[in-house]
Structures are given as structure tokens and as C-alpha cells.
Design an enzyme around this catalytic site. Sequence first.
Site, PDB file in Angstrom:
ATOM      1  N   SER A 129      -9.805  -3.247  -7.947  1.00  0.00           N
ATOM      2  CA  SER A 129      -9.689  -4.704  -7.918  1.00  0.00           C
ATOM      3  C   SER A 129     -10.274  -5.308  -9.202  1.00  0.00           C
ATOM      4  O   SER A 129      -9.856  -4.933 -10.290  1.00  0.00           O
ATOM      5  CB  SER A 129     -10.342  -5.251  -6.639  1.00  0.00           C
ATOM      6  OG  SER A 129      -9.934  -6.571  -6.377  1.00  0.00           O
ATOM      7  N   ASP A 285      -0.070  -3.844  -1.376  1.00  0.00           N
ATOM      8  CA  ASP A 285      -1.048  -4.857  -1.797  1.00  0.00           C
ATOM      9  C   ASP A 285      -0.349  -6.213  -1.934  1.00  0.00           C
ATOM     10  O   ASP A 285       0.663  -6.326  -2.610  1.00  0.00           O
ATOM     11  CB  ASP A 285      -1.664  -4.439  -3.133  1.00  0.00           C
ATOM     12  CG  ASP A 285      -2.947  -5.171  -3.479  1.00  0.00           C
ATOM     13  OD1 ASP A 285      -3.163  -6.280  -2.950  1.00  0.00           O
ATOM     14  OD2 ASP A 285      -3.728  -4.636  -4.278  1.00  0.00           O
ATOM     15  N   HIS A 314      -4.464  -4.370   0.112  1.00  0.00           N
ATOM     16  CA  HIS A 314      -5.362  -4.347  -1.042  1.00  0.00           C
ATOM     17  C   HIS A 314      -6.475  -3.316  -0.866  1.00  0.00           C
ATOM     18  O   HIS A 314      -6.881  -2.654  -1.821  1.00  0.00           O
ATOM     19  CB  HIS A 314      -5.961  -5.747  -1.233  1.00  0.00           C
ATOM     20  CG  HIS A 314      -6.847  -5.864  -2.431  1.00  0.00           C
ATOM     21  ND1 HIS A 314      -6.377  -5.677  -3.719  1.00  0.00           N
ATOM     22  CD2 HIS A 314      -8.173  -6.150  -2.551  1.00  0.00           C
ATOM     23  CE1 HIS A 314      -7.388  -5.837  -4.574  1.00  0.00           C
ATOM     24  NE2 HIS A 314      -8.470  -6.126  -3.884  1.00  0.00           N
TER      25      HIS A 314
END
Length: 343
Positions: A129, A285, A314
Site C-alpha cells: 500500500s 483490489d 486490498h
Amino acid sequence: GPDFDVLELPELRLDSGATLRDVRLVYRTHGTLDASRSNAVLLPTALAGRHDDNRWLFGPGRPLDPARHFIVVPNMLGNGLSSSPSNTPAPFDGPRFPVTSIRDNVAAVHRLLGDVLGVRHLRAVIGFSMGGEQAFQWAVTYPDFMDRIVVTSATAKTWPHGIVRLESQIIAIESDPVFAGGDYKVQPKKGLQTFGAIWAGWLFSQGWWREELWRAGSPPGTTFRTVFDGLYKDFIPGADANDLILQMHTWEGHDIGTTPGFGGDVKKALASIKVPVLYMPSATDLYFPVDDARYEADFIPHVSLLPIPSLWGHTAGAASNPADATFLNDHIGAFMQVTDAAK
């Protein structure tokens, strides 16, 4: 005592032109730097992430082993431990804290590695991320500083739809009257809960909800409502509203194309990456769609694009479940060995 160390920088000049003084960069290390100083690995953290994250990568038989590697885990500016709106005195307290960029974080950590830890080269930068955003920035700003990067559930630029999502979450927090323009006396709980409710809609895939994958590891009696309530009522326990907003602004501004020398051209910046890249988007995601990763991968010279076959959205990129943990560790481990053998 604390399980971390602190680098104090007298000042840090930011991308924005502002200068932060008395900057604190909180970090943790695992293992020992070897005599040749060649076994260091950097694990940048994600939004609201802390230095005790990323543990799924560590241990005997895993890609990173403190018995063999010197692992450095820095906390992002704005995460509540390193210098942040919530812990910085006037004139940069609360909503007056300047927006820090991904590049600002990379610059601060580069100083930590060189000036404090004696690390002049990294075996790898591995990030999930916002940690993956930092990994991309490392490969562009310091193209020879590491042997390879691994990016999970992230892209090299926050594409406009991602900004729309982040703005909706910022607006949610700021719309709580208690927020008071960021000068709140207590946390704006309603705003934070609305933020959490919006976040909940993006965190996992539609298929994850349809297949009720939350049942895995949930105590008996857990229902859909329990899961949703848990996500929105206290999505990031103990988080400060201004800190969250700052980190989301950092995320919004992420674009390796705006690195000096590339004139805003993300394709040119991607093409400049010299090191092998293991690019592992999650197939489902909703923040960083696999299509965005495929688009970017076309411009990266030495890339292995390997979507994570998961319904965990995600979170797949952070080993949120045993199958994804195995997939990540197996492929990251193989990538570390292959690029070592090639040297």
C-alpha cells in the site's frame, strides 16, 4: 521500555517548500548489519501502519530472517509516532502541519540509513500500500541504492479515481461539527465512523462479502452486521483525525512522475527504474485496481507482474489470510533468491 528507536532531524525541507524543524522519525530494526553492510532490507509502512507491521515476512524459512537480514522498519511521517499533526508543537500543530509527500518520507529514511545505521545499499525495499508507493519512489529517486523492490497492493501514482475515494473519506471526517476545522478538543467520533463506513466499502472485494469470507477466523455467532459494525465503529483504533487526513493527503499526492527531472511524466519515471521489480497487485483490489498496475507495468523495464489471486481485496497484499500469506512469501522468497543468484 519502547520497542523502537528515534532519529531526531534538526530540520527537513519538504517537497511543499515548508521546513519542518525538530523532526522525529521513529523506526525499529531487527537483526544485525553484517560486516560487508550488504544484508539490509527496508520495509516502509502503510497508512496508519506501525513499525510492528510486516511481521508476516519475517522468520526462519520466510523471505526475511533476522538471523540473516538487517531489517529496518520506519514509521511514516503523520502516522502518530513519527512527527505528525497530533504530536507536533505550534506553529505546525494539528491542521497546520504541512502536507508531507512520499518523497519527503523517502528523503528522511535515506538520512536515517546513511547517517545513523551506516547503510549505503539495500538488498530490497518491500512495501504494501503506501509502503509500496514508497518502494516505487526509492527506485526512482535512488535508482542504484537497492538490488530490487517488491510492491504489493499499490501503484506508482495515485490515479484520479483514487483521489476521489480519498477525498470522500477526508470530507467525511471534516464534516463532523466536532472537527472544528481540525482544532477539535476531542476526536470527531462521528466523522471518524463515517470515514470507517466509507473505507469498509473499499477494503475487501465484492466477492469477499458475497462468499462471506469474514467467517474464516471469526468467533461463532459472528454476523455480517458484527463485521460491518466492527469496521466502521473503530476502523483504526486510537487514530487521530488530523493524522489520518495528513496521511490521506500524502497518498493523494503520490506520483513518481513529479520527481525532479521527469517533468510530471510517470511513464518516463517508470522507464527509469533500473532494478528488478516484483509487482504484486491484488486481483480484486478496489483502491489500486489490477488494471492500473498492468498499465504501469508496461513501462517498467525489469518487471514481474504477478497479481495475487485473492478475493481479499486490498488486504491481500498484507497477507490478511493464510493463502495470500503463502503466495506472497513463496514468490517474494523466490524473487529475492533469483536476483541474488544473478548478481
